[in-house]
Design a protein around this motif. Structure first.
Motif, PDB file in Angstrom:
ATOM      1  N   ALA A  73      25.817   6.323  14.381  1.00 28.93           N
ATOM      2  CA  ALA A  73      26.036   4.947  14.797  1.00 28.93           C
ATOM      3  C   ALA A  73      25.433   4.665  16.265  1.00 28.93           C
ATOM      4  N   GLU A  74      25.450   5.751  17.060  1.00 29.19           N
ATOM      5  CA  GLU A  74      24.688   5.526  18.101  1.00 29.19           C
ATOM      6  C   GLU A  74      23.167   5.348  18.379  1.00 29.19           C
ATOM      7  N   LEU A  75      22.357   6.233  17.227  1.00 27.29           N
ATOM      8  CA  LEU A  75      21.167   6.371  17.390  1.00 27.29           C
ATOM      9  C   LEU A  75      20.456   5.657  16.598  1.00 27.29           C
ATOM     10  N   LEU A  76      21.138   5.176  15.501  1.00 29.10           N
ATOM     11  CA  LEU A  76      20.304   4.128  14.301  1.00 29.10           C
ATOM     12  C   LEU A  76      20.038   2.936  14.937  1.00 29.10           C
ATOM     13  N   PRO A  77      20.676   1.961  15.664  1.00 31.36           N
ATOM     14  CA  PRO A  77      20.353   0.927  16.305  1.00 31.36           C
ATOM     15  C   PRO A  77      19.182   1.138  17.298  1.00 31.36           C
ATOM     16  N   VAL A  78      18.830   2.222  18.261  1.00 36.13           N
ATOM     17  CA  VAL A  78      17.791   2.441  18.800  1.00 36.13           C
ATOM     18  C   VAL A  78      16.644   2.584  18.012  1.00 36.13           C
ATOM     19  N   MET A  79      16.709   3.319  16.687  1.00 34.70           N
ATOM     20  CA  MET A  79      15.608   3.820  15.931  1.00 34.70           C
ATOM     21  C   MET A  79      15.139   2.441  15.173  1.00 34.70           C
ATOM     22  N   VAL A  80      16.101   1.757  14.813  1.00 38.87           N
ATOM     23  CA  VAL A  80      15.514   0.105  14.238  1.00 38.87           C
ATOM     24  C   VAL A  80      14.623  -0.478  15.357  1.00 38.87           C
ATOM     25  N   ASP A  81      15.304  -0.594  16.433  1.00 43.75           N
ATOM     26  CA  ASP A  81      14.580  -1.182  17.582  1.00 43.75           C
ATOM     27  C   ASP A  81      13.043  -0.695  17.592  1.00 43.75           C
ATOM     28  N   ASP A  94       0.835  -1.230   0.031  1.00 47.67           N
ATOM     29  CA  ASP A  94      -0.042   0.066  -0.004  1.00 47.67           C
ATOM     30  C   ASP A  94       0.893   1.211  -0.009  1.00 47.67           C
ATOM     31  N   GLY A  95       2.340   1.053  -0.121  1.00 46.16           N
ATOM     32  CA  GLY A  95       3.099   2.525  -0.241  1.00 46.16           C
ATOM     33  C   GLY A  95       2.917   3.276   0.981  1.00 46.16           C
ATOM     34  N   SER A  96       2.984   2.566   2.053  1.00 44.54           N
ATOM     35  CA  SER A  96       2.906   3.280   3.251  1.00 44.54           C
ATOM     36  C   SER A  96       4.019   2.881   4.397  1.00 44.54           C
ATOM     37  N   LEU A  97       4.277   3.988   5.291  1.00 47.49           N
ATOM     38  CA  LEU A  97       5.154   3.413   6.566  1.00 47.49           C
ATOM     39  C   LEU A  97       4.512   2.967   7.665  1.00 47.49           C
ATOM     40  N   MET A  98       4.554   1.794   8.080  1.00 50.82           N
ATOM     41  CA  MET A  98       4.038   0.988   9.011  1.00 50.82           C
ATOM     42  C   MET A  98       4.804   1.811  10.537  1.00 50.82           C
ATOM     43  N   ALA A  99       5.780   2.255  10.642  1.00 51.09           N
ATOM     44  CA  ALA A  99       6.551   2.819  11.543  1.00 51.09           C
ATOM     45  C   ALA A  99       7.898   3.796  11.161  1.00 51.09           C
ATOM     46  N   ALA A 100       7.878   4.612  11.698  1.00 49.77           N
ATOM     47  CA  ALA A 100       9.053   5.450  11.089  1.00 49.77           C
ATOM     48  C   ALA A 100       9.926   6.351  12.276  1.00 49.77           C
ATOM     49  N   ARG A 101      11.083   6.745  12.330  1.00 49.36           N
ATOM     50  CA  ARG A 101      11.704   7.627  13.285  1.00 49.36           C
ATOM     51  C   ARG A 101      12.848   8.152  12.177  1.00 49.36           C
ATOM     52  N   SER A 102      12.787   9.582  12.793  1.00 51.64           N
ATOM     53  CA  SER A 102      13.700  10.346  12.059  1.00 51.64           C
ATOM     54  C   SER A 102      14.172  11.768  12.883  1.00 51.64           C
TER      55      SER A 102
END
Length: 217
Positions: free
Chosen positions: A38-46, A22-30
């Motif tokens: 390097a420090e923030l990205l793993p937290v965002m993925v979780d 459906d071309g949508s974001l189910m969840a997102a962080r930015s």
């Protein structure tokens, strides 16, 4: 198809789960952080995995922006995407920032080729030309302003992006936006073996190239 999206190609650190059906974001962080991807990205993925309810093992592929952009940021994002790919046995697709910039014009069916132009500083731009159907007509390269303007003229291309104004004596705009939805859309359509390698074009400490384009490695 569901994808994990990663973008660390500029001052923004972002991650998302994208549903291609459906071309949508189910969840997102930015978050705009400049440094510290390097420090923030793993937290965002979780966080996006937990919010979406989609386990990493259930994803179909991982997509990551490969540049051109921040030398350090690109390295961080590509390394993490590759790590997930190996651990999960999932394909990793690289998406160039030039293709993302061009996407906003290509999606509405332009009447002419589109040249994505990013401000590369040092009196240079990064640029690439795409046909109205989205096919790459040139390789991603760095140009001086006159060289980029000449390339656009040869293809009668519409210029778009933060560096477009520089080709006509104006100012740069920016920073360029790399919408997560556009990253997901491009990555979901890409071939599974689309190269997920950093697209640096020039080294972090390279001197400006004058009068000609430099092909990426």
């Amino acid at each position: 198809m569901r994808l994990l999206l990663i973008d660390t190609s500029g001052p923004v650190c972002a991650a998302a789960i994208y549903d291609a059906e459906d071309g949508s974001l189910m969840a997102a962080r930015s978050e705009t952080i400049g440094k510290g991807h390097a420090e923030l990205l793993p937290v965002m993925v979780d966080e996006v995995v937990a919010e979406s309810g989609v386990p990493l093992a259930s994803l179909d592929r991982i997509a990551v922006t490969i540049g051109p952009g921040s030398f350090t940021g690109i390295r961080v994002g590509v390394a993490m995407a590759r790590g997930f790919g190996v651990a999960l046995g999932k394909p990793v697709v690289g998406v160039s920032t030039l293709r993302i910039v061009a996407d906003s014009a290509l999606e509405i069916g332009p009447p002419a080729p589109v040249m994505a132009v990013l401000d590369a500083k040092r009196d240079e731009v990064y640029a690439q030309i795409f046909s109205p159907l989205g096919e790459a007509l040139t390789e991603p390269a760095s140009y001086d302003y006159a060289g980029a303007a000449a390339a656009a003229s040869r293809f009668d291309a519409i210029t778009i992006g933060s560096g477009a104004g520089l080709l006509t004596g104006g100012d740069a705009t920016g920073p360029d936006a790399f919408p997560l939805v556009a990253i997901g859309r491009i990555a979901s359509r890409a071939e599974q073996d689309e190269q997920a390698s950093p697209l640096y074009i020039r080294g972090a400490d390279a001197k400006p190239q004058i009068g000609f384009a430099v092909q990426h490695a």
